[in-house]
Structures are given as C-alpha cells and as structure tokens.
Enzyme design. Sequence first.
Site, mmCIF file in Angstrom:
data_model
loop_
_atom_site.group_PDB
_atom_site.id
_atom_site.type_symbol
_atom_site.label_atom_id
_atom_site.label_comp_id
_atom_site.label_asym_id
_atom_site.label_seq_id
_atom_site.Cartn_x
_atom_site.Cartn_y
_atom_site.Cartn_z
ATOM 1 N N LYS A 22 -62.799 -16.049 -19.824
ATOM 2 C CA LYS A 22 -61.562 -15.429 -20.316
ATOM 3 C C LYS A 22 -61.709 -15.428 -22.539
ATOM 4 O O LYS A 22 -61.503 -14.482 -22.758
ATOM 5 C CB LYS A 22 -60.744 -16.822 -20.959
ATOM 6 C CG LYS A 22 -59.289 -16.396 -21.401
ATOM 7 C CD LYS A 22 -58.810 -17.453 -20.116
ATOM 8 C CE LYS A 22 -58.245 -19.283 -21.097
ATOM 9 N NZ LYS A 22 -58.389 -19.132 -22.685
ATOM 10 N N ASN A 23 -62.779 -16.442 -22.582
ATOM 11 C CA ASN A 23 -62.663 -16.357 -24.002
ATOM 12 C C ASN A 23 -63.917 -15.497 -24.833
ATOM 13 O O ASN A 23 -64.023 -15.689 -25.482
ATOM 14 C CB ASN A 23 -63.200 -18.088 -24.683
ATOM 15 C CG ASN A 23 -62.249 -18.927 -24.280
ATOM 16 O OD1 ASN A 23 -61.178 -18.635 -24.408
ATOM 17 N ND2 ASN A 23 -62.848 -20.216 -24.716
ATOM 18 N N CYS A 119 -51.300 -22.878 -26.768
ATOM 19 C CA CYS A 119 -51.168 -24.376 -26.125
ATOM 20 C C CYS A 119 -50.944 -25.146 -27.135
ATOM 21 O O CYS A 119 -51.309 -25.567 -28.540
ATOM 22 C CB CYS A 119 -52.797 -24.770 -25.728
ATOM 23 S SG CYS A 119 -53.110 -24.005 -23.552
ATOM 24 N N ARG A 124 -54.709 -25.519 -35.299
ATOM 25 C CA ARG A 124 -55.890 -24.574 -35.334
ATOM 26 C C ARG A 124 -55.474 -23.644 -35.929
ATOM 27 O O ARG A 124 -54.412 -22.889 -36.253
ATOM 28 C CB ARG A 124 -55.529 -23.965 -33.616
ATOM 29 C CG ARG A 124 -56.428 -25.556 -33.066
ATOM 30 C CD ARG A 124 -56.792 -23.998 -31.291
ATOM 31 N NE ARG A 124 -55.522 -24.018 -29.860
ATOM 32 C CZ ARG A 124 -55.351 -23.797 -29.356
ATOM 33 N NH1 ARG A 124 -56.784 -22.935 -28.408
ATOM 34 N NH2 ARG A 124 -54.608 -22.782 -28.875
ATOM 35 N N ASP A 308 -62.976 -28.330 -24.067
ATOM 36 C CA ASP A 308 -62.053 -27.569 -22.521
ATOM 37 C C ASP A 308 -62.128 -28.257 -21.238
ATOM 38 O O ASP A 308 -61.347 -28.375 -20.566
ATOM 39 C CB ASP A 308 -61.891 -25.899 -22.681
ATOM 40 C CG ASP A 308 -61.152 -25.462 -23.612
ATOM 41 O OD1 ASP A 308 -60.062 -25.938 -24.828
ATOM 42 O OD2 ASP A 308 -61.322 -24.398 -24.184
ATOM 43 N N ARG A 400 -52.447 -19.697 -16.710
ATOM 44 C CA ARG A 400 -53.577 -18.572 -18.018
ATOM 45 C C ARG A 400 -54.921 -18.389 -18.479
ATOM 46 O O ARG A 400 -55.150 -17.592 -18.331
ATOM 47 C CB ARG A 400 -52.650 -19.444 -19.176
ATOM 48 C CG ARG A 400 -51.528 -19.927 -20.003
ATOM 49 C CD ARG A 400 -50.921 -20.442 -21.150
ATOM 50 N NE ARG A 400 -51.394 -19.152 -22.314
ATOM 51 C CZ ARG A 400 -52.501 -20.595 -23.090
ATOM 52 N NH1 ARG A 400 -51.972 -21.064 -23.299
ATOM 53 N NH2 ARG A 400 -52.635 -19.859 -24.343
#
Length: 421
Positions: A22-23, A119, A124, A308, A400
């Site tokens: 995903k990233n 989130c 951030r 994560d 998500r």
Amino acid sequence: MDFFNVTGRTPLNGQIEVFAAKNAILPMIAASILCKNDSVVLHNIPDILDVRVMIKVVERLGAEIIFDNDNNKLSINASNLKSVEAPYELVSKMRASFMVLGPLLAKYGEAKVSQPGGCAIGARPIDQHIRGFAKLGAVVTDEHGYIVARSRGKLIGGDIYFDRPSHTGTENIIMSAVLAKGETKIINAAQDPEIVDFANMLNLMGAKVSGTGTSTVTIEGVESLHGVDYTPIGDRLEAGTYLFGVMSTGGTIKVNGIKPEFLKVPILKISEMGGDFKMGKDWIRLKAPKSTKSVNIVTDPYPGFPTDLQPMVMASLCTAEGVGVIWERVFENRFIHVMEFNRLGANIRISGDRATIIGNQKLEGTTIMCSDIRAGAGLLIAAMVSNGNSKLKRVYHIDRGYQRLDERFNSLGAKIQRLSE
C-alpha cells in the site's frame, strides 16, 4: 456498518500471497500525474479503501482510471488533467493523498491541496514537505485550510534537509524535483523499501533518482516522464500481520511474495520469541513455538522495527511468557488501542512512550473497537487468541489497508464472520 464476529482459539496454518505494498502504491498513483503521455499500469493492487480514495483524488483532477479489481490491475492516464485542486472531502480521508501536491507543482507550476487527514495516531506534520517545496523555489501559502503552492517557471534543484526521516515527505519532494532544473538532494531521507521501489518505477518512466535506501537521495531533473507497466513490491506490513497472527495463535504459515530482507528486524524479534523460520528469495515460512517468550521492542523508522507492526507484536506479547516492553518512538498517540486490549483481559500499563505488557494472560472475548488500520489488525489477532467470541467494531479502518483481512485469515483456519449492524 460492518463488524467482525471472531471465534477465538483456532490455530492458523497454510500459505498466502501478499498484495503489492500500500505504501508504494499510493505515491505511484500520485506519480502518474507527472506523465507527459501514456498510462501508468500497476499490477497486484489490493482493493482497499486507501487505494480507492487515492483513485478518487486523481480522478477529481481529471485522470482517466480503470481499476480491474477482479485481476487487481490499475491503469491511470493522468497526462491531461483539468484541475490542480484536491478537495477537502477526499484529502481529509487519507493523509497520503497530500502527495499529489508535489507532482502537480512540478508539472503545472501550481497546486491547491487540502491539509491532510488520516489515522489519529499522532502528529505527522507537513512542514517538512512545505519547506522542501519552498527550497525548490515555490511560494507556499495556507489559504483557508488549503496548502497552495506556485512556482514561476520550472522549480530549481537544491539541498533539502529533513529534521526527521519522513516517508511521504521524501516521496513528495522526489516528485516535485524530478522535473526541476538541476540537481536536488534530500538529506536525512526516509529509507523504506517502498521508497526504493517507488524510485525504481520513476526511473523506468525516465526520471533520474539515485540513493534511495540510504539517508541521501539525489534527483537529477529531466524534461519529461512517460508511462510504465509495473508490479510494486509485496506488502511487508501485510506479511508481518500474518506472521504475528501465527505467533499468537500457533501453527505454521508460508507467506509468499515478500522479500525477507524487508522484515529483518521483525524476523529477528520473532526468532527471539521462539519462532522457527525458513526463508527463500521471496517467501517466508514460520512455525510458531508451543510457548512464546516475551521480548522488548523499540519502534523506529526503517530499518528499525516498524511502528505499523507495533499493535500486532503487542497482541503476541499478551499471552507470551514473561514481561515485554514496547518503546514507541515514532508516534506519540500510538497506544490508543491499549484500552481495547485490556478489555480482552490483557495487562498492559502505559508510562509515557512505553507500554509494559505482562504476559501469560488468558484473554476473553468481548466487544472492542478499532481506532486505526494497524490497531484494528492487532486487535483482530488478539480476538483470535481469546476464549469465546469477540465483536470487533469499526472494521472500516482495517479495510483501509487490507483487502478482506477476515477472508484472508479464514483461509488459514480463523473463524471470522463479517456482519452488519
């Protein structure tokens, strides 16, 4: 709204293939904006909410997109956009969508992007992005909740220093610099494998990016980029979720489509916990021990232990022998899920940025709630270890970042029902 009904105490066994990371995918979708012509075609793309949001953001700008979710193939033609504004109602749903600012600024000389959401795991800030754009010659202002960036002609390369390695910041600045005049250097850049993969794709499109995977990234500006057909790397966080799932429930799993080197620190920690590994070029086989040992964890930017995966290792430590400590050094609010773990019967004590997990606990099923993507995955693992049934609410957070994680775990022997209320 969907929830999971989880029947615990079932071991996991079998093998599973991970989707693309995903990233890596999200910045690749944003990078399609840079193409002068042709399409960017991506393969093995999971049908997850974050990908859907990024698709909507780029579609709103005027891109033509085909997502063949049956075959996990995504085609994007963003060569002729109609807008440079990414609206609040989309960007507020996912922080990574702020990354369209870099390529819009590079290609069109201006961009208007809502300040990001995402989130609630801690601050951030985007200030490092903004300072980087300004260093390249853009004028950046905050106008009624939107970041507006403009340049007079081409951006000009320069040296950019990050106070702290920023994953999305590194990618956003790379995209803004690939069409700039001259050389740009990012000092103290993030070193994640997804950034290396992202740069590999850009280079196939005609960019000149070097040094990714180290703390200094160099970008030589080029005139234009073209389309590409690309398969991103496997998702190390999805793979790590399955590994900690097996360490918690017991059993044996083979995870395919992932390079073990991307999970070096988690593999070392799982080995300390008693896990038995065999590994190949793009697969990992894990056999869980009969009794898991507690370890101490320190989360850090890559190549450290991923923040994560912190909720997942926490789930494993709840029933391990002894006492484990997690020192969270990335996000200040990343222990929100501890209250939900304790509702299951865990014994976790928080002191500042450290969580002490007293092991050997017998978890009991109850109603719990997800607060973010990874917390949701960790709580799902804890529910799978608990006696009886658990009701896991707000699973849209899990959706998500994972394509049908309930079905994926069920294919390994879990008992998870997706229901609606």
